[in-house]
Design an enzyme around this catalytic site. Structure first.
Site, short mmCIF file in Angstrom:
data_model
loop_
_atom_site.label_atom_id
_atom_site.label_comp_id
_atom_site.label_asym_id
_atom_site.label_seq_id
_atom_site.Cartn_x
_atom_site.Cartn_y
_atom_site.Cartn_z
N ASP A 394 1.15 -1.51 0.45
CA ASP A 394 0.01 -0.15 -0.02
C ASP A 394 0.67 1.11 -0.43
O ASP A 394 1.35 1.70 1.19
CB ASP A 394 -0.93 0.01 1.61
CG ASP A 394 -2.27 1.04 1.31
OD1 ASP A 394 -1.66 2.41 1.23
OD2 ASP A 394 -3.02 0.80 1.55
N VAL A 395 0.75 2.19 -0.99
CA VAL A 395 1.76 3.21 -1.06
C VAL A 395 1.35 4.52 0.27
O VAL A 395 2.05 4.75 0.96
CB VAL A 395 1.40 4.11 -2.50
CG1 VAL A 395 1.87 5.49 -2.16
CG2 VAL A 395 1.29 3.00 -4.07
N ASP A 396 0.57 4.61 0.62
CA ASP A 396 -0.43 5.43 1.46
C ASP A 396 0.92 4.63 2.51
O ASP A 396 1.11 5.36 3.54
CB ASP A 396 -2.05 5.43 1.72
CG ASP A 396 -1.67 6.48 2.27
OD1 ASP A 396 -0.97 7.55 2.33
OD2 ASP A 396 -3.44 6.78 2.74
N ASP A 397 0.88 3.79 3.48
CA ASP A 397 0.64 2.51 4.42
C ASP A 397 2.67 3.02 4.80
O ASP A 397 2.81 2.80 5.28
CB ASP A 397 1.00 1.55 4.34
CG ASP A 397 -0.76 1.07 5.29
OD1 ASP A 397 -0.75 0.68 6.18
OD2 ASP A 397 -0.92 1.32 4.31
#
Length: 656
Positions: A394-397
């Site tokens: 996950d990019v956000d994580d």
């Protein structure tokens, strides 16, 4: 002034009370840390998934009556007292598909259809067009139980699994969540199994028109003329499916299985999300794989792992969020330990070092996931959202965890940070933004096919994820990354709404998006007097509520006024405060009043309570309630406010 023009209360918080609030919140959050260093909170959705779990047990004839009765308690509790059905979020409007599934599940566990709660639900369902007007996934569920014919579902031949990346309808052009849900679903649609359903529970009474007499199952919602075009294509393709050669059909089923099995992900399951997990369990049963087979047994175990057991009730989560919860909790704990009034810094840093070690061990370094279809030369280096989901980091994580590891400062984090930095840079889309899991996953026309009546088949770049990537790269401070950052800033400027806010794709909603972008602009050294920043600040001020806090409804995804709700909420108040402080407005009276309101809502345990949903899976279709948001975000906001009081520049030093 508040949004309605009334004066805000003058109940400013003393330094002593502020310190006490931070100390109590820090202690409460610290107690939630697991022995190995991570945090994980419940992640709740609507009635749909708990209801589907009950139906899954009946599909398989693996009925656990005691468990199902506890899930039924949960389903009855969240039934709306106003409209009699089930909403998609707290106090939301009636939702037809969720209500049909909840009714079906309650009937399956033995609720009398003439009981008051069942009668009210049935009347509401019929008043809204009946079960024939439910969404695609609900019609598929009913087809699996023989309550509707398979022609009630759109044409989705399993041969889609044979299409190359360049083909428009290829699964590689769909989002991660669509890919993992669709692959086993295509096998089910090809085999057309019927649930064992040992108690022969059916819901014919929920249809206005008997299912066998319904002629037009595909009736939108059509978002453009393309919806009508694709409906026509569905009609043309439907009679041709039976002419596909048997060998091609078998090859396509094998291709689906070959896609699924490397991604089974052990006890975390395919994609680590409930719909995909449940589809895999049903797929193996349809293929004749014994329940004792390790693949089927582990898939079933993965489903069980999503159940949340309470004393009197049980519900099923859509997935779990340990990486996200650990990253955000770590930021809050570090904020509380910062500055001359830090809370037990040595103890906190020891515990944060444990969290950092746990996170480092979860970094995905050896698996090239589905993202690599668009970046074959990029080395992996991200984090997933769940405990294990190696094909789908996950990019956000990754950005949030990267900022935490950098801020925590352990030299052992250096390699993990560099791998994450390179992966984030490589995941940037052509328009300068970032999606959550894929690059340039933006073929919007796919959202108009009949199968995509939820309108969320894709994972295009969004402002909130892009903002977090900017913050991460700016916090690391590599001069050579500036062109990447500038492209992303240009993207964010284009995405700003006319009122000054930004859309929040993954959190509710415009307050979340605006906070995210203001943090990124601050990290990128954009002037606090920049017109975009000033406009965003004025918007946040304009939606502050009379009592001093902020709130926002999930209805904003459905067209209601941005940044508004009937009450202030701890999570949204914290985001607004963090956004204003990132924009250099720590000394704004609106911030002082918001801080006072936030502290006033803290309970004797040092925690906050929040019933309304605070996040979104798919706008208009699927909403989420992160139970951790009401704990770590208020601590972050209160501690940030305290720390900036002792700062000469009043400037937030970190990207988050």
């Amino acid at each position: 002034m508040a949004a309605d023009g009334s004066a805000l209360p003058d109940n400013l918080l003393s330094s002593e009370d502020l310190d006490r609030a931070v100390k109590n919140a820090h202690a409460a959050l610290g107690q939630r840390q697991q022995a190995d260093g991570h945090w994980v909170y419940e992640l709740e959705a609507d009635a749909t998934i708990p209801a589907e779990y009950i139906l899954l047990e009946h599909y398989l004839d693996r009925i656990d009556d005691a468990l199902e009765q506890k899930i039924a308690v949960y389903l009855r509790r969240i039934q709306s007292p106003d409209h009699g059905g089930w909403p998609l979020y707290h106090n939301g409007q009636f939702d037809l598909s969720a209500s049909v599934k909840a009714y079906f599940a309650l009937k399956a566990v033995g609720d009398d259809i003439n009981a008051p709660h069942m009668r009210r639900a049935r009347e509401a369902i019929l008043d809204h067009g009946g079960a024939e007007r439910t969404n695609v996934f609900t019609r598929i569920q009913m087809a699996l139980f023989g309550d509707v014919p398979w022609r009630a579902t759109p044409v989705m031949p399993v041969e889609l699994m044979l299409l190359p990346r360049k083909a428009f309808f290829s699964v590689w052009n769909m989002s991660y969540w669509s890919r993992v849900v669709i692959a086993p679903l295509l096998v089910l649609a090809a085999l057309k199994p019927i649930a064992i359903n040992p108690r022969q529970i059916h819901i014919r009474e929920l249809f206005v028109t008997p299912p066998e007499r319904v002629r037009d199952w595909i009736r939108g919602p059509f978002r453009s003329v393309w919806g009508h075009v694709f409906k026509g294509l569905d009609s043309v393709l439907r009679p041709t499916i039976g002419f596909i050669p048997a060998k091609t059909h078998e090859k396509a089923i094998k291709a689906a299985i070959d896609f699924i099995e490397p991604r089974l992900n052990g006890r975390d399951g395919l994609g680590a999300i409930y719909p995909a997990l449940a589809n895999v369990v049903m797929m193996y049963r349809a293929l004749g794989v014994p329940d004792s087979d390790p693949r089927a047994a582990t898939a079933w175990e993965a489903v069980q792992g999503l159940l949340v057991h309470k004393e009197d009730e049980v519900y099923c989560q859509p997935c779990v969020s340990p990486i996200w919860d650990t990253g955000l909790s770590g930021h809050a704990m570090l904020e509380a330990a910062s500055g001359p009034k830090g809370i037990a810094p040595e103890e906190t840093l020891v515990n944060l070092r444990k969290a950092s070690k746990w996170l480092r061990e979860k970094q995905i370094l050896d698996v090239k996931g589905d993202w690599a279809i668009n970046a074959p030369d990029l080395a992996p280096g991200g984090w997933a959202f769940q405990y294990g989901n190696d094909y789908y980091p996950d990019v956000d994580d990754t950005a949030v965890v990267g900022m935490l590891l950098h801020r925590e400062g352990d030299p052992a984090n250096a390699e993990a940070l560099e791998r994450a930095r390179q992966w984030i840079i490589g995941m940037q889309s052509r328009d300068g933004g970032w999606g959550a899991f894929d690059i340039d996953n933006d073929k919007d026309m796919l959202n108009h096919i009949p199968f995509s009546d939820h309108g969320a088949l894709l994972d295009p770049p969004t402002a909130d994820v892009t903002a977090r990537c900017i913050s991460f790269l700016c916090q690391l401070g590599h001069v050579e990354d500036r062109p990447v950052i500038e492209r992303a800033i240009t993207y964010l400027r284009k995405e700003q709404e006319s009122d000054g806010s930004w859309f929040g794709r993954w959190g509710t909603n415009y307050i979340y998006g605006t906070w995210s972008v203001l943090c990124a602009f601050n990290a990128a050294d954009i002037s606090h007097d920049d017109p975009a920043v000033v406009k965003a600040v004025e918007w946040l001020r304009s939606v502050q509520r009379p009592e001093g806090g902020w709130g926002e409804s999930c209805e904003t995804y459905e067209g209601s006024a941005h940044g508004q709700y009937t009450e202030s909420l701890p999570s949204q108040t914290s985001w607004a405060l963090l956004g204003l402080m990132a924009a250099g407005r720590r000394d704004d009276p609106a911030v002082a009043r918001g801080i006072a309101w936030l502290a006033s809502q803290q309970d004797e345990k040092g925690e906050w309570q929040e019933e309304p949903y605070n996040a979104v899976g798919f706008p208009k279709v699927f909403y989420l309630r992160y139970h951790g948001y009401k704990q770590f975000f208020p601590l972050m906001a209160l501690a940030r406010y305290r720390n900036l009081e002792n700062s000469n520049s009043r400037r937030v030093a970190f990207g988050f």
